[in-house]
Design a protein around this motif. Structure first.
Motif, PDB file in Angstrom:
ATOM      1  N   MET A  60      83.404  74.086  48.987  1.00 41.90           N
ATOM      2  CA  MET A  60      83.964  74.114  47.552  1.00 41.90           C
ATOM      3  C   MET A  60      84.553  75.235  47.257  1.00 41.90           C
ATOM      4  SD  MET A  60      81.464  74.204  43.949  1.00 41.90           S
ATOM      5  CE  MET A  60      80.691  72.665  44.119  1.00 41.90           C
ATOM      6  N   PRO A  61      85.934  75.146  46.803  1.00 43.71           N
ATOM      7  CA  PRO A  61      86.749  76.329  46.611  1.00 43.71           C
ATOM      8  C   PRO A  61      86.109  77.379  45.481  1.00 43.71           C
ATOM      9  CG  PRO A  61      87.966  74.352  46.066  1.00 43.71           C
ATOM     10  CD  PRO A  61      86.618  73.899  46.449  1.00 43.71           C
ATOM     11  N   ASP A  62      86.527  78.662  45.730  1.00 40.32           N
ATOM     12  CA  ASP A  62      85.740  79.552  44.742  1.00 40.32           C
ATOM     13  C   ASP A  62      86.016  79.258  43.522  1.00 40.32           C
ATOM     14  OD1 ASP A  62      84.402  82.264  44.744  1.00 40.32           O
ATOM     15  OD2 ASP A  62      86.317  82.682  43.811  1.00 40.32           O
ATOM     16  N   SER A  63      87.315  78.808  43.044  1.00 40.63           N
ATOM     17  CA  SER A  63      87.597  78.602  41.530  1.00 40.63           C
ATOM     18  C   SER A  63      86.715  77.341  40.972  1.00 40.63           C
ATOM     19  CB  SER A  63      89.006  78.211  41.611  1.00 40.63           C
ATOM     20  OG  SER A  63      89.269  77.154  42.170  1.00 40.63           O
ATOM     21  N   SER A  64      86.133  76.424  41.964  1.00 40.62           N
ATOM     22  CA  SER A  64      85.221  75.458  41.597  1.00 40.62           C
ATOM     23  C   SER A  64      84.191  75.746  41.366  1.00 40.62           C
ATOM     24  CB  SER A  64      85.651  74.140  42.296  1.00 40.62           C
ATOM     25  OG  SER A  64      86.900  73.574  42.550  1.00 40.62           O
ATOM     26  N   ARG A  65      83.680  76.596  42.325  1.00 41.25           N
ATOM     27  CA  ARG A  65      82.476  77.105  42.364  1.00 41.25           C
ATOM     28  C   ARG A  65      81.973  77.993  41.016  1.00 41.25           C
ATOM     29  NH1 ARG A  65      82.489  79.745  46.495  1.00 41.25           N
ATOM     30  NH2 ARG A  65      81.823  78.243  48.026  1.00 41.25           N
ATOM     31  N   LYS A  66      83.129  78.744  40.583  1.00 42.12           N
ATOM     32  CA  LYS A  66      83.098  79.830  39.474  1.00 42.12           C
ATOM     33  C   LYS A  66      82.832  78.581  38.161  1.00 42.12           C
ATOM     34  CE  LYS A  66      85.111  83.911  40.887  1.00 42.12           C
ATOM     35  NZ  LYS A  66      86.255  85.111  40.548  1.00 42.12           N
ATOM     36  N   SER A  67      83.676  77.642  38.095  1.00 41.20           N
ATOM     37  CA  SER A  67      83.662  76.708  36.912  1.00 41.20           C
ATOM     38  C   SER A  67      82.346  76.040  36.856  1.00 41.20           C
ATOM     39  CB  SER A  67      84.716  75.643  37.014  1.00 41.20           C
ATOM     40  OG  SER A  67      86.102  76.316  37.141  1.00 41.20           O
ATOM     41  N   LEU A  68      81.695  75.625  38.128  1.00 38.47           N
ATOM     42  CA  LEU A  68      80.483  74.986  38.076  1.00 38.47           C
ATOM     43  C   LEU A  68      79.540  75.974  37.364  1.00 38.47           C
ATOM     44  CD1 LEU A  68      78.763  72.434  38.568  1.00 38.47           C
ATOM     45  CD2 LEU A  68      78.410  73.355  40.832  1.00 38.47           C
ATOM     46  N   LEU A  69      79.491  77.199  37.979  1.00 35.73           N
ATOM     47  CA  LEU A  69      78.418  78.033  37.515  1.00 35.73           C
ATOM     48  C   LEU A  69      78.521  78.507  36.045  1.00 35.73           C
ATOM     49  CD1 LEU A  69      76.224  80.111  38.250  1.00 35.73           C
ATOM     50  CD2 LEU A  69      78.320  81.796  38.928  1.00 35.73           C
ATOM     51  N   ALA A  70      80.039  78.339  35.569  1.00 40.09           N
ATOM     52  CA  ALA A  70      80.050  78.722  34.080  1.00 40.09           C
ATOM     53  C   ALA A  70      79.538  77.808  33.367  1.00 40.09           C
ATOM     54  CB  ALA A  70      81.615  78.964  33.826  1.00 40.09           C
ATOM     55  N   ALA A  71      79.741  76.359  33.727  1.00 35.35           N
ATOM     56  CA  ALA A  71      79.449  75.238  33.038  1.00 35.35           C
ATOM     57  C   ALA A  71      77.761  75.328  32.803  1.00 35.35           C
ATOM     58  CB  ALA A  71      79.891  73.846  33.612  1.00 35.35           C
ATOM     59  N   LEU A  72      77.212  75.615  34.150  1.00 40.49           N
ATOM     60  CA  LEU A  72      75.744  75.508  34.117  1.00 40.49           C
ATOM     61  C   LEU A  72      75.001  76.597  33.376  1.00 40.49           C
ATOM     62  CD1 LEU A  72      75.120  74.631  38.141  1.00 40.49           C
ATOM     63  CD2 LEU A  72      74.669  73.249  35.984  1.00 40.49           C
ATOM     64  N   ALA A  73      75.684  77.877  33.257  1.00 39.15           N
ATOM     65  CA  ALA A  73      75.286  78.782  32.399  1.00 39.15           C
ATOM     66  C   ALA A  73      75.293  78.530  31.035  1.00 39.15           C
ATOM     67  CB  ALA A  73      76.263  80.112  32.997  1.00 39.15           C
ATOM     68  N   MET A  74      76.451  77.758  30.727  1.00 35.22           N
ATOM     69  CA  MET A  74      76.552  77.556  29.125  1.00 35.22           C
ATOM     70  C   MET A  74      75.472  76.634  28.901  1.00 35.22           C
ATOM     71  SD  MET A  74      78.021  78.243  26.316  1.00 35.22           S
ATOM     72  CE  MET A  74      79.774  78.948  26.606  1.00 35.22           C
ATOM     73  N   VAL A  75      75.137  75.560  29.441  1.00 32.26           N
ATOM     74  CA  VAL A  75      74.309  74.762  29.263  1.00 32.26           C
ATOM     75  C   VAL A  75      72.931  75.320  29.193  1.00 32.26           C
ATOM     76  CG1 VAL A  75      73.044  72.393  30.173  1.00 32.26           C
ATOM     77  CG2 VAL A  75      75.507  72.600  30.392  1.00 32.26           C
ATOM     78  N   GLY A  76      72.454  76.115  30.367  1.00 32.26           N
ATOM     79  CA  GLY A  76      71.252  76.854  30.336  1.00 32.26           C
ATOM     80  C   GLY A  76      71.135  77.980  29.091  1.00 32.26           C
ATOM     81  N   ALA A  77      72.135  78.570  28.553  1.00 34.00           N
ATOM     82  CA  ALA A  77      72.191  79.412  27.193  1.00 34.00           C
ATOM     83  C   ALA A  77      71.945  78.448  26.347  1.00 34.00           C
ATOM     84  CB  ALA A  77      73.454  79.821  26.974  1.00 34.00           C
ATOM     85  N   GLY A  78      72.277  77.187  25.887  1.00 34.96           N
ATOM     86  CA  GLY A  78      71.993  76.247  25.086  1.00 34.96           C
ATOM     87  C   GLY A  78      70.590  75.907  25.118  1.00 34.96           C
ATOM     88  N   ALA A  79      70.095  75.642  26.244  1.00 34.63           N
ATOM     89  CA  ALA A  79      68.624  75.303  26.449  1.00 34.63           C
ATOM     90  C   ALA A  79      67.695  76.198  25.955  1.00 34.63           C
ATOM     91  CB  ALA A  79      68.501  74.659  28.049  1.00 34.63           C
ATOM     92  N   CYS A  80      68.108  77.388  26.345  1.00 32.69           N
ATOM     93  CA  CYS A  80      67.126  78.632  26.074  1.00 32.69           C
ATOM     94  C   CYS A  80      67.290  78.844  24.581  1.00 32.69           C
ATOM     95  CB  CYS A  80      67.783  79.922  26.649  1.00 32.69           C
ATOM     96  SG  CYS A  80      67.469  80.058  28.401  1.00 32.69           S
ATOM     97  N   PHE A  81      68.420  78.633  23.675  1.00 35.49           N
ATOM     98  CA  PHE A  81      68.646  78.789  22.539  1.00 35.49           C
ATOM     99  C   PHE A  81      67.647  77.667  21.808  1.00 35.49           C
ATOM    100  CE2 PHE A  81      72.403  81.585  22.752  1.00 35.49           C
ATOM    101  CZ  PHE A  81      72.018  82.816  22.395  1.00 35.49           C
ATOM    102  N   ALA A  82      67.983  76.568  22.397  1.00 34.61           N
ATOM    103  CA  ALA A  82      66.827  75.430  21.747  1.00 34.61           C
ATOM    104  C   ALA A  82      65.505  75.919  21.873  1.00 34.61           C
ATOM    105  CB  ALA A  82      67.449  74.240  22.323  1.00 34.61           C
ATOM    106  N   LEU A  83      64.987  76.396  22.911  1.00 34.30           N
ATOM    107  CA  LEU A  83      63.683  76.896  23.173  1.00 34.30           C
ATOM    108  C   LEU A  83      63.345  77.959  22.061  1.00 34.30           C
ATOM    109  CD1 LEU A  83      63.204  76.379  26.948  1.00 34.30           C
ATOM    110  CD2 LEU A  83      62.257  74.809  25.074  1.00 34.30           C
ATOM    111  N   VAL A  84      64.255  78.817  21.804  1.00 30.91           N
ATOM    112  CA  VAL A  84      63.980  79.621  20.914  1.00 30.91           C
ATOM    113  C   VAL A  84      63.817  79.296  19.635  1.00 30.91           C
ATOM    114  CG1 VAL A  84      64.905  81.909  19.693  1.00 30.91           C
ATOM    115  CG2 VAL A  84      65.252  81.698  22.304  1.00 30.91           C
ATOM    116  N   ASN A  85      64.616  78.362  19.117  1.00 24.83           N
ATOM    117  CA  ASN A  85      64.539  77.861  18.024  1.00 24.83           C
ATOM    118  C   ASN A  85      63.350  77.084  17.512  1.00 24.83           C
ATOM    119  OD1 ASN A  85      66.974  78.823  17.440  1.00 24.83           O
ATOM    120  ND2 ASN A  85      68.243  76.934  17.824  1.00 24.83           N
ATOM    121  N   GLY A  86      62.825  76.229  18.663  1.00 23.39           N
ATOM    122  CA  GLY A  86      61.550  75.604  18.694  1.00 23.39           C
ATOM    123  C   GLY A  86      60.463  76.502  18.624  1.00 23.39           C
ATOM    124  N   ALA A  87      60.453  77.593  19.364  1.00 25.57           N
ATOM    125  CA  ALA A  87      59.394  78.686  19.297  1.00 25.57           C
ATOM    126  C   ALA A  87      59.397  79.389  17.850  1.00 25.57           C
ATOM    127  CB  ALA A  87      59.507  79.641  20.137  1.00 25.57           C
TER     128      ALA A  87
END
Length: 303
Positions: free
Chosen positions: A1-28
């Motif tokens: 996988m090209p470096d740019s594609s890897r960074k884009s995938l990591l960025a997308a996963l990080a943003m989704v992970g942040a959204g999941a964490c914030f959802a759990l924060v709100n639930g708590a």
């Protein structure tokens, strides 16, 4: 996988992970306040005090230099906006179902557009004005102020969105002269004592049992969510990662449904679609602006 594609995938996963964490924060937070009776001011204090304990060693890795600033007044203003936004948000979660609260707080970008025009004189343009009007219209559809079921408590997340927009605008100004670590540490250091005073003013409470663990979890997840958010913006352009931020809406709906049994009302769906659509319109307009700016810069360099 090209470096740019890897960074884009990591960025997308990080943003989704942040959204999941914030959802759990709100639930708590909703569990601690609405379900277990912890005052919203105390919940806000413990969330950010515990977050400060977790984050401070990392923020201060630069040593005393992290506290050097040329803009103390702007740091105070930013902290003031953030405190009010946090208090309104947690108070809203104590009274408003999570699906409604998160949809209404998504109007924050439209407050940013208004603030940028009013206070910084930025050019907004027809597309952004239309998107802003649409975004607020979506909020009105969700609020349904014309019905008997409308409660003033539903305005609390809207107030939080407005003050968080103010926080974003001041942050934008500070980033021109201040280091990111300095901006972070001043916010954390100023938030905690103010939140403590507000909690004490309402009698204060030291949580125990399930409420304590919920607030500990909220504090740790708040730090993790902000780290993932920063990582996402570091690895890819904001215009690429921003659409993934909208996943926080279904994630919060899922937490509300599976944990509390909250199901969105019928008016939620068209209102939420209007808000998300308007946000995407703003993002596309930003992409066009950046493309034009880059083209002009390239042309200037060529000459």
């Amino acid at each position: 996988m090209p470096d740019s594609s890897r960074k884009s995938l990591l960025a997308a996963l990080a943003m989704v992970g942040a959204g999941a964490c914030f959802a759990l924060v709100n639930g708590a937070l909703q569990g601690a306040t609405m379900q277990l009776g912890v005052p919203s001011t105390s919940a806000a204090f413990w969330q950010y005090a515990l977050g400060l304990l977790v984050a401070l060693p990392f923020v201060l890795r630069r040593g005393p230099g992290a506290l050097k600033t040329r803009q103390p007044g702007w740091h105070l203003l930013r902290a003031g906006f953030a405190v009010i936004g946090i208090q309104l948000w947690v108070a809203g979660l104590a009274q408003v179902e999570i699906w409604q609260a998160i949809a209404l707080v998504m109007t924050s970008p439209f407050f940013v557009i208004l603030g940028a025009k009013l206070f910084f004189g930025e050019r907004v343009g027809v597309v952004r004005w239309l998107a802003t009007l649409a975004g607020f219209s979506g909020g009105m559809i969700i609020l349904e102020p014309w019905t008997d079921s409308f409660s003033l408590a539903a305005l609390l997340p809207v107030g939080a969105a407005a003050f968080w927009a103010g926080t974003s605008l001041v942050t934008k100004k500070l980033t021109r002269t201040e280091h990111a670590d300095t901006i972070t540490v001043y916010l954390l250091l100023l938030l905690t004592p103010v939140n403590a005073l507000l909690a004490l003013g309402e009698g204060g409470i030291v949580p125990s049992g399930a409420a304590l663990w919920l607030l500990v979890g909220a504090g740790v997840l708040t730090v993790l969510a902000n780290y993932l958010l920063t990582l996402a913006y570091q690895k890819a352009d904001a215009t690429f990662v921003q659409p993934f931020d909208h996943l926080k809406l279904p994630l919060n709906i899922a937490v509300g449904f599976f944990v509390f049994g909250f199901a969105p009302a019928g008016a939620f769906w068209p209102g939420a679609l209007v808000i998300v659509g308007a946000s995407l319109l703003v993002m596309l307009d930003e992409q066009k602006r950046m493309a034009r700016a880059n083209a002009l810069a390239t042309r200037s360099e060529a000459h």
